[in-house]
Motif scaffolding. Structure first.
Motif, PDB file in Angstrom:
ATOM      1  N   ARG A  27       0.379  -1.012   0.196  1.00 34.60           N
ATOM      2  CA  ARG A  27      -0.156  -0.431  -0.246  1.00 34.60           C
ATOM      3  C   ARG A  27       0.596   1.585  -0.061  1.00 34.60           C
ATOM      4  NH1 ARG A  27      -3.704  -2.829   3.682  1.00 34.60           N
ATOM      5  NH2 ARG A  27      -5.406  -3.356   3.051  1.00 34.60           N
ATOM      6  N   HIS A  28       2.230   1.425  -0.478  1.00 34.16           N
ATOM      7  CA  HIS A  28       2.760   2.336  -0.402  1.00 34.16           C
ATOM      8  C   HIS A  28       3.944   2.279  -2.305  1.00 34.16           C
ATOM      9  CE1 HIS A  28       6.176   5.706   0.332  1.00 34.16           C
ATOM     10  NE2 HIS A  28       4.967   5.248   1.138  1.00 34.16           N
ATOM     11  N   ASN A 120      -2.944  10.772  -6.573  1.00 31.88           N
ATOM     12  CA  ASN A 120      -3.507  10.494  -5.209  1.00 31.88           C
ATOM     13  C   ASN A 120      -2.488   9.593  -4.795  1.00 31.88           C
ATOM     14  OD1 ASN A 120      -4.978   9.413  -7.165  1.00 31.88           O
ATOM     15  ND2 ASN A 120      -6.975   9.964  -5.152  1.00 31.88           N
ATOM     16  N   GLU A 122      -0.768   7.400  -3.129  1.00 28.42           N
ATOM     17  CA  GLU A 122      -0.859   7.231  -1.414  1.00 28.42           C
ATOM     18  C   GLU A 122      -1.875   6.696  -1.068  1.00 28.42           C
ATOM     19  OE1 GLU A 122       1.732   7.933   1.016  1.00 28.42           O
ATOM     20  OE2 GLU A 122       2.885   9.606   0.324  1.00 28.42           O
ATOM     21  N   THR A 123      -2.967   7.732  -1.484  1.00 31.49           N
ATOM     22  CA  THR A 123      -4.174   7.195  -0.834  1.00 31.49           C
ATOM     23  C   THR A 123      -4.958   6.318  -1.551  1.00 31.49           C
ATOM     24  OG1 THR A 123      -4.850   9.726  -0.204  1.00 31.49           O
ATOM     25  CG2 THR A 123      -6.465   8.495  -0.666  1.00 31.49           C
ATOM     26  N   GLU A 126      -3.427   2.451  -0.514  1.00 35.53           N
ATOM     27  CA  GLU A 126      -4.069   2.596   0.939  1.00 35.53           C
ATOM     28  C   GLU A 126      -6.122   1.989   0.953  1.00 35.53           C
ATOM     29  OE1 GLU A 126      -3.963   1.911   4.856  1.00 35.53           O
ATOM     30  OE2 GLU A 126      -1.888   2.134   3.212  1.00 35.53           O
ATOM     31  N   THR A 127      -6.432   2.518  -0.491  1.00 33.96           N
ATOM     32  CA  THR A 127      -8.174   2.187   0.033  1.00 33.96           C
ATOM     33  C   THR A 127      -7.963   1.056  -0.468  1.00 33.96           C
ATOM     34  OG1 THR A 127      -8.574   4.634   0.015  1.00 33.96           O
ATOM     35  CG2 THR A 127     -10.078   3.634  -0.570  1.00 33.96           C
ATOM     36  N   ASP A 184     -15.999   7.473  -1.400  1.00 31.78           N
ATOM     37  CA  ASP A 184     -15.351   8.977  -1.385  1.00 31.78           C
ATOM     38  C   ASP A 184     -13.808   9.240  -2.020  1.00 31.78           C
ATOM     39  OD1 ASP A 184     -16.608   9.428   0.980  1.00 31.78           O
ATOM     40  OD2 ASP A 184     -15.576   8.746   2.472  1.00 31.78           O
ATOM     41  N   LEU A 185     -12.961   7.915  -2.884  1.00 31.81           N
ATOM     42  CA  LEU A 185     -12.444   8.069  -3.656  1.00 31.81           C
ATOM     43  C   LEU A 185     -12.439   8.371  -5.258  1.00 31.81           C
ATOM     44  CD1 LEU A 185      -9.154   7.870  -3.194  1.00 31.81           C
ATOM     45  CD2 LEU A 185      -9.360   5.760  -4.349  1.00 31.81           C
TER      46      LEU A 185
END
Length: 208
Positions: A27-28, A120, A122-123, A126-127, A184-185
């Protein structure tokens, strides 16, 4: 359109070959780029060589010296220890290399590497790097849109022998957690009142 759109079942999970216990480590964006470099080079790299490769693959506005220092620090104190913990890389004074039989192969990560190019990143990672959410993206891409919550839950429960093997539990988790997070993403639109999900075009680039 009919009351419930057709949901295709032939679209493969883009991370089907990745063990679910390894999702957390992926996730990175820098960690993914690190694996990409090691997979392409297929040899042991010194920390300096690895740092250079990562900088070359990442657009940065920082000065070269500052960028090298920042990348090196994150490698030593974050990414390499985490990947070593998961038995993906071998790291010692002689350099860094993939282990002989890693649980995660860089060639299987093309979908996630594409996400690394997003502003975006990373977001997004992560999601979305989650077994349920990646499967949802595959299901939405394979079928028509919009799709009912009931249909998605039934499809997931039919394929799951774990916590989602019950349709009602699947519906609750999708309604309260997974679909709102994805909405939300901006990857999907979820109308909680009608309980219908509509994919956005971003889904295509994510799962293909």
């Amino acid at each position: 359109m009919s009351s419930d759109a057709h949901l295709g079942g032939d679209m493969p999970d883009p991370l089907a070959t990745v063990p679910t216990e390894c999702y957390e480590i992926l996730r990175h964006p820098r960690r993914l780029r690190l694996l990409e470099v090691l997979g392409c080079r297929q040899t042991r790299l010194s920390l300096s060589e690895l740092t250079t490769e990562l900088i070359d693959r990442t657009s940065t506005t920082a000065s070269n010296g500052r960028a090298r220092h920042e990348v090196r620090i994150t490698l030593v104190h974050n990414h390499l220890p985490r990947l070593e913990e998961y038995d993906i890389v071998d790291w010692d004074d002689d350099g860094v290399a993939l282990v002989d039989e890693p649980p995660v192969h860089p060639a299987d990560l093309s979908v996630l590497l594409d996400l690394c190019d997003s502003e975006n990143a990373e977001t997004l990672l992560e999601t979305l790097v989650d077994p349920v959410r990646m499967r949802l993206l595959s299901l939405l891409e394979a079928g028509d849109s919009p799709v009912s919550l009931e249909c998605l839950a039934a499809e997931l429960s039919a394929r799951d022998s774990g916590p989602f093997d019950d349709t009602e539990r699947a519906k609750i988790a999708l309604h309260h957690s997974h679909l709102p997070a994805m909405a939300d993403l901006g990857v999907v639109s979820y109308d909680a009142e009608s309980q219908r999900v509509t994919r956005y075009e971003q889904v295509v680039s994510i799962v293909q």
